[in-house]
Design an enzyme around this catalytic site. Structure first.
Site, PDB file in Angstrom:
ATOM      1  N   HIS A  16      -6.657   3.709  -4.675  1.00  0.00           N
ATOM      2  CA  HIS A  16      -6.121   5.374  -4.469  1.00  0.00           C
ATOM      3  C   HIS A  16      -6.942   6.007  -5.914  1.00  0.00           C
ATOM      4  O   HIS A  16      -6.930   5.127  -7.233  1.00  0.00           O
ATOM      5  CB  HIS A  16      -4.684   4.932  -5.279  1.00  0.00           C
ATOM      6  CG  HIS A  16      -3.732   4.243  -3.914  1.00  0.00           C
ATOM      7  ND1 HIS A  16      -3.220   5.157  -3.068  1.00  0.00           N
ATOM      8  CD2 HIS A  16      -3.571   2.831  -3.766  1.00  0.00           C
ATOM      9  CE1 HIS A  16      -2.723   4.076  -2.384  1.00  0.00           C
ATOM     10  NE2 HIS A  16      -2.772   2.937  -2.607  1.00  0.00           N
ATOM     11  N   LYS A  96      -4.541   6.449   7.868  1.00  0.00           N
ATOM     12  CA  LYS A  96      -3.538   5.421   7.256  1.00  0.00           C
ATOM     13  C   LYS A  96      -2.137   5.948   7.663  1.00  0.00           C
ATOM     14  O   LYS A  96      -1.684   6.873   7.365  1.00  0.00           O
ATOM     15  CB  LYS A  96      -3.888   5.595   5.536  1.00  0.00           C
ATOM     16  CG  LYS A  96      -2.962   4.840   5.088  1.00  0.00           C
ATOM     17  CD  LYS A  96      -2.954   3.482   4.850  1.00  0.00           C
ATOM     18  CE  LYS A  96      -2.169   2.517   4.102  1.00  0.00           C
ATOM     19  NZ  LYS A  96      -2.134   2.809   2.618  1.00  0.00           N
ATOM     20  N   HIS A 133       0.111   0.481   6.145  1.00  0.00           N
ATOM     21  CA  HIS A 133       1.141  -0.038   5.140  1.00  0.00           C
ATOM     22  C   HIS A 133       2.164  -0.755   5.913  1.00  0.00           C
ATOM     23  O   HIS A 133       3.128  -0.135   6.079  1.00  0.00           O
ATOM     24  CB  HIS A 133       1.471   0.779   4.081  1.00  0.00           C
ATOM     25  CG  HIS A 133       2.215   0.236   3.038  1.00  0.00           C
ATOM     26  ND1 HIS A 133       2.139   0.645   1.538  1.00  0.00           N
ATOM     27  CD2 HIS A 133       3.522  -0.546   3.202  1.00  0.00           C
ATOM     28  CE1 HIS A 133       3.180   0.050   1.087  1.00  0.00           C
ATOM     29  NE2 HIS A 133       4.019  -0.666   1.768  1.00  0.00           N
ATOM     30  N   ASP A 239      -6.195  -1.864  -3.761  1.00  0.00           N
ATOM     31  CA  ASP A 239      -4.962  -1.083  -3.922  1.00  0.00           C
ATOM     32  C   ASP A 239      -4.739  -0.722  -5.343  1.00  0.00           C
ATOM     33  O   ASP A 239      -3.858  -0.402  -5.737  1.00  0.00           O
ATOM     34  CB  ASP A 239      -3.892  -1.998  -3.428  1.00  0.00           C
ATOM     35  CG  ASP A 239      -2.750  -1.206  -2.916  1.00  0.00           C
ATOM     36  OD1 ASP A 239      -2.753   0.121  -2.857  1.00  0.00           O
ATOM     37  OD2 ASP A 239      -1.538  -1.502  -2.808  1.00  0.00           O
TER      38      ASP A 239
END
Lengths: 336, 336
Positions: A16, A96, A133, A239
């Site tokens: 991120h 994603k 996710h 992550d």
């Protein structure tokens, strides 16, 4: 005796980088130590068109200064037309999918996956990987395990679709990984190191709080065993998720652990402790290159067995982020 | 229509009143709304002699102003002589045992209990109850369940010893409660209301972080069912545990939820929602009076069905404490 390892083209397969000033602070911190990363699209609003993606990539590129760092971009999952995906294909490493777009529980999840079937089918045909996710909206310790049925369903329905189970945290997910050829997985640094005990077993430690939440000791041990053995379908994805200090040390603390600039020496420490340094290259680079068919960058990162104290914070552009294990001393550091 | 209930002599069977300025702030907040409370001895240093206990009680009494509030004092468990216990007996309601003094796991626990056998035997003979913080040092979600074997062992070895399992959090503990006549239990407000999801399922919420940590939905549901049905061996014990704000909203957050001044209206709300107001008196007072054979104080506390907003904080004497569910509105309040 100086002990040194040279990592060839290390990749962070789940990162991120945010936007704005936080991006300007953290993007170079990844770019310095990795040859590339998979960039998550969960901005507000999300990166859900090629135009937004190219604009975000441009902002990222400007934030990278002169670092040689490959941005593997992702789109935010929604229903896309074949034309949209054809245009986007060469610009992305995958799409994603977040659970809010899929499921509130297993049953609904499957129903919603049917709604997404057309897009998933096109992705399968165009060989665009799906990154997921994988958590339901159930009890926090059960969310990943409850989602495994959805992974199974996806793997069966779309056998040629490359599916990456992002940031897995349980022994059960590892088991599923071995059951289907088209399932792959990333795992974070923190999930290799900590359990819920570290987050909430003593004092509550907001800087170790992330989603999925750290699980049980037997889960952590299974993840370690897979990573340390160089499991061919398991890739490192940090992550790394920076939040400003005021959002972490607060009445309601945001989920996310910031690890990008210290992940490699901490991994070296872990792998060395378990006599598994031989497998670090596979975990940090080779598996991902092979799984995604990525060209190898000519970038090496050198680590030496010399103590380093993790900074208390990283600051700049008006932002301030506390890394995992701030102020602790680890046994490996960067050569520079 | 005005709805009102009058609670007869409500007791808080597990309360932390601290010392110094924090004590001066929180003691009146309990004394205003309860007729008495069991005062925990875990000061630094602990209350482990009659002299310390009497001195602490004197400081507490001064902090209570003119409130009519019975202080049921406890000693910190250690090996005591018969003479010490004979002297202390009339001044205490029981002796509180913390797991650090007993066990790091079940096996060691039993070994250490043997070391404590002489003291426990004297307590049994002198009819001094044993209050236990029943957690091992295992994985945070398993600590209470792992301790149940020690409770079982204590209940069998000392059949006339009155043993209170403090602040129970699991369905398994409730099951054990029904197996042995000499086991009793307290439960807190927060463990009747929340699960780990509330602490860490969304944002991390330090003001809901306590030990034992909140457990699974099925545990919370079992505790609710027992309390709401007026289970005769289950007593209310708030475990209200004030910490200064800076120790809660911090990099390492201390365990403890502050509920004393808002526990009764929140319990009324819970019991009314489940059509169980008839059983609130048993839970909040009658069970404890009967179990410990306590004289009833002539104090009633009146609650009315009228909205109240929980304060953002309680402050005074240089201290500042944030209560559970600060700033939220509940459907019951005090009559005053």
């Amino acid at each position: 005796m100086l002990m040194k390892i040279e990592l060839d083209s290390p990749l962070d397969m789940h990162l991120h980088l945010r936007d704005g000033n936080m991006m300007r602070l953290v993007a170079p911190l990844s770019a310095r130590y990795f040859s590339g990363a998979v960039i998550m699209p969960n901005l507000v609003p999300p990166v859900n068109s090629l135009e937004k993606l190219l604009a975000y990539k441009q902002r990222l590129t400007e934030a990278l200064y002169s670092y040689d760092f490959h941005l593997y971009m992702t789109l935010f999952f929604q229903n896309y037309t074949e034309e949209e995906l054809l245009r986007a294909r060469s610009h992305i490493i995958g799409i994603k999918l977040y659970p809010a777009g899929v499921t509130t529980n297993s049953a609904n999840g499957v129903a919603n996956i049917l709604q997404a079937e057309t897009t998933l089918k096109i992705m399968e045909e165009l060989a665009i990987p799906l990154l997921v996710h994988g958590e339901t909206h159930g009890f926090v310790m059960d969310r990943e395990q409850e989602f495994l049925d959805i992974y199974r369903d996806l793997a069966i329905r779309f056998p040629k679709l490359k599916i990456s189970m992002e940031h897995i945290t349980t022994a059960a997910a590892l088991k599923l990984l071995d059951e289907f050829e088209n399932l792959y997985a990333t795992v974070t640094l923190q999930h290799l190191l900590i359990t819920l005990d570290d987050v909430a077993g003593g004092l509550l430690r907001p800087h170790l709080f992330c989603k999925p939440i750290a699980k049980r000791p037997e889960d952590r041990d299974a993840l370690q065993q897979a990573a340390l053995s160089g499991h061919p379908k398991l890739m490192f994805g940090s992550d790394s998720a920076p939040h400003p200090v005021h959002a972490k040390e607060a009445c309601g603390c945001a989920a996310g652990v910031f690890t990008a600039p210290i992940a490699l020496p901490m991994l070296a420490e872990l792998f060395e402790r378990h006599h598994a340094l031989d497998h670090l290259q596979a975990f940090i680079s080779d598996n991902a290159h092979r799984i995604y068919g990525l060209p190898r960058q000519a970038k090496t990162v050198s680590l030496i067995r010399q103590e380093m104290t993790i900074p208390q914070k990283y600051a700049g552009f008006g932002e301030r982020v506390v890394p995992m294990n701030a102020k602790q001393t680890i046994s490996w550091s960067y050569e520079d």
